[in-house]
Design a protein around this motif. Structure first.
Motif, PDB file in Angstrom:
ATOM      1  N   THR A  23       3.700  48.326 -47.595  1.00 48.13           N
ATOM      2  CA  THR A  23       5.013  48.064 -48.178  1.00 48.13           C
ATOM      3  C   THR A  23       5.429  46.615 -47.962  1.00 48.13           C
ATOM      4  N   SER A  24       5.180  46.110 -46.772  1.00 47.86           N
ATOM      5  CA  SER A  24       5.519  44.715 -46.476  1.00 47.86           C
ATOM      6  C   SER A  24       4.709  43.762 -47.340  1.00 47.86           C
ATOM      7  N   HIS A  25       3.443  44.071 -47.534  1.00 45.04           N
ATOM      8  CA  HIS A  25       2.610  43.199 -48.353  1.00 45.04           C
ATOM      9  C   HIS A  25       3.088  43.189 -49.806  1.00 45.04           C
ATOM     10  N   ALA A  26       3.442  44.337 -50.332  1.00 46.78           N
ATOM     11  CA  ALA A  26       3.932  44.407 -51.711  1.00 46.78           C
ATOM     12  C   ALA A  26       5.199  43.568 -51.885  1.00 46.78           C
ATOM     13  N   ALA A  27       6.093  43.608 -50.924  1.00 47.90           N
ATOM     14  CA  ALA A  27       7.315  42.795 -50.992  1.00 47.90           C
ATOM     15  C   ALA A  27       6.973  41.307 -50.935  1.00 47.90           C
ATOM     16  N   LEU A  28       6.006  40.953 -50.109  1.00 46.81           N
ATOM     17  CA  LEU A  28       5.582  39.558 -49.980  1.00 46.81           C
ATOM     18  C   LEU A  28       4.963  39.049 -51.277  1.00 46.81           C
ATOM     19  N   VAL A  29       4.092  39.848 -51.884  1.00 46.29           N
ATOM     20  CA  VAL A  29       3.455  39.467 -53.145  1.00 46.29           C
ATOM     21  C   VAL A  29       4.505  39.216 -54.215  1.00 46.29           C
ATOM     22  N   GLU A  30       5.490  40.098 -54.307  1.00 53.22           N
ATOM     23  CA  GLU A  30       6.525  39.935 -55.328  1.00 53.22           C
ATOM     24  C   GLU A  30       7.440  38.739 -55.039  1.00 53.22           C
ATOM     25  N   ALA A  31       7.870  38.595 -53.804  1.00 52.21           N
ATOM     26  CA  ALA A  31       8.839  37.532 -53.477  1.00 52.21           C
ATOM     27  C   ALA A  31       8.218  36.143 -53.489  1.00 52.21           C
ATOM     28  N   PHE A  32       6.990  36.017 -52.999  1.00 48.84           N
ATOM     29  CA  PHE A  32       6.370  34.703 -52.860  1.00 48.84           C
ATOM     30  C   PHE A  32       5.345  34.405 -53.953  1.00 48.84           C
ATOM     31  N   GLY A  33       4.988  35.410 -54.737  1.00 48.72           N
ATOM     32  CA  GLY A  33       4.009  35.193 -55.799  1.00 48.72           C
ATOM     33  C   GLY A  33       2.608  34.896 -55.285  1.00 48.72           C
ATOM     34  N   VAL A  34       2.275  35.414 -54.100  1.00 43.12           N
ATOM     35  CA  VAL A  34       0.929  35.196 -53.570  1.00 43.12           C
ATOM     36  C   VAL A  34      -0.031  36.210 -54.188  1.00 43.12           C
ATOM     37  N   PRO A  35      -1.327  35.895 -54.224  1.00 43.27           N
ATOM     38  CA  PRO A  35      -2.305  36.852 -54.766  1.00 43.27           C
ATOM     39  C   PRO A  35      -2.365  38.129 -53.918  1.00 43.27           C
ATOM     40  N   GLU A  36      -2.705  39.231 -54.536  1.00 45.46           N
ATOM     41  CA  GLU A  36      -2.804  40.532 -53.871  1.00 45.46           C
ATOM     42  C   GLU A  36      -3.764  40.486 -52.675  1.00 45.46           C
ATOM     43  N   ARG A  37      -4.869  39.748 -52.805  1.00 48.37           N
ATOM     44  CA  ARG A  37      -5.865  39.687 -51.726  1.00 48.37           C
ATOM     45  C   ARG A  37      -5.504  38.659 -50.649  1.00 48.37           C
ATOM     46  N   ASP A  38      -4.368  38.056 -50.761  1.00 51.97           N
ATOM     47  CA  ASP A  38      -3.887  37.092 -49.775  1.00 51.97           C
ATOM     48  C   ASP A  38      -3.124  37.876 -48.710  1.00 51.97           C
ATOM     49  N   ARG A  39      -3.870  38.607 -47.900  1.00 57.25           N
ATOM     50  CA  ARG A  39      -3.255  39.556 -46.970  1.00 57.25           C
ATOM     51  C   ARG A  39      -3.805  39.339 -45.563  1.00 57.25           C
ATOM     52  N   TYR A  40      -2.896  38.938 -44.658  1.00 55.62           N
ATOM     53  CA  TYR A  40      -3.233  38.705 -43.262  1.00 55.62           C
ATOM     54  C   TYR A  40      -2.121  39.305 -42.421  1.00 55.62           C
ATOM     55  N   GLN A  41      -2.427  40.371 -41.679  1.00 55.50           N
ATOM     56  CA  GLN A  41      -1.409  41.095 -40.928  1.00 55.50           C
ATOM     57  C   GLN A  41      -1.963  41.493 -39.557  1.00 55.50           C
ATOM     58  N   VAL A  42      -1.121  41.399 -38.544  1.00 54.33           N
ATOM     59  CA  VAL A  42      -1.486  41.776 -37.181  1.00 54.33           C
ATOM     60  C   VAL A  42      -0.368  42.656 -36.635  1.00 54.33           C
ATOM     61  N   VAL A  43      -0.741  43.809 -36.088  1.00 50.82           N
ATOM     62  CA  VAL A  43       0.241  44.713 -35.491  1.00 50.82           C
ATOM     63  C   VAL A  43       0.060  44.705 -33.977  1.00 50.82           C
ATOM     64  N   ARG A  44       1.194  44.567 -33.295  1.00 51.83           N
ATOM     65  CA  ARG A  44       1.199  44.647 -31.838  1.00 51.83           C
ATOM     66  C   ARG A  44       2.205  45.714 -31.433  1.00 51.83           C
ATOM     67  N   SER A  45       1.735  46.703 -30.656  1.00 49.63           N
ATOM     68  CA  SER A  45       2.609  47.780 -30.170  1.00 49.63           C
ATOM     69  C   SER A  45       2.986  47.498 -28.727  1.00 49.63           C
ATOM     70  N   HIS A  46       4.243  47.797 -28.396  1.00 49.68           N
ATOM     71  CA  HIS A  46       4.769  47.522 -27.067  1.00 49.68           C
ATOM     72  C   HIS A  46       5.479  48.759 -26.523  1.00 49.68           C
ATOM     73  N   PRO A  47       5.437  48.968 -25.198  1.00 50.19           N
ATOM     74  CA  PRO A  47       6.290  50.005 -24.607  1.00 50.19           C
ATOM     75  C   PRO A  47       7.764  49.675 -24.896  1.00 50.19           C
TER      76      PRO A  47
END
Length: 130
Positions: A23-47
């Motif tokens: 969902t975040s990537h789809a919003a980014l593609v629409e708002a910034f006009g970046v290519p669909e394959r321009d996807r770099y994401q890192v998730v960090r979980s914390h207590p």
């Protein structure tokens, strides 16, 4: 590029995290006009006790579903940023059930020479990327 870091409180299952990222990537593609394959994401979980996010005096109540997103990107216009914030909050509510009060976004801009996508080259500078 952009590179998104997601900080979340432990407890989300893989499907919830996948929906958050998609969902975040789809919003980014629409708002910034970046290519669909321009996807770099890192998730960090914390207590729960390792993320402190008060309301800065805005009266915002947060829950254990808090998501903090840090976006590292080339320069974007104010309008692009505002569109991203709005789309992101709206779609995360719709697709993930995330209360917009539980979304914090911070953006850091950098320049073309600040990126290397592999092979020890600065692809924006070499002309491999635009």
């Amino acid at each position: 590029m952009p590179l998104l870091y997601f900080d979340v409180i432990e407890g989300r299952n893989p499907g919830e995290l996948e929906a958050l990222l998609d969902t975040s990537h789809a919003a980014l593609v629409e708002a910034f006009g970046v290519p669909e394959r321009d996807r770099y994401q890192v998730v960090r979980s914390h207590p729960a006790g390792q993320i402190v996010a008060l309301d800065t005096g805005l009266g915002i109540d947060r829950s254990d579903q808090l998501v903090v997103i840090h976006v590292v990107t080339r320069a974007r216009t104010r309008a692009q940023k505002e569109k991203f914030y709005e789309l992101l909050a709206e779609r995360l509510r719709r697709d993930c059930g995330l209360d917009p009060a539980d979304l914090i976004v911070s953006m850091t801009e950098n320049d073309d020479e600040d990126w290397s996508f592999g092979h020890g080259r600065a692809q924006f500078l070499t002309g491999e990327l635009q």
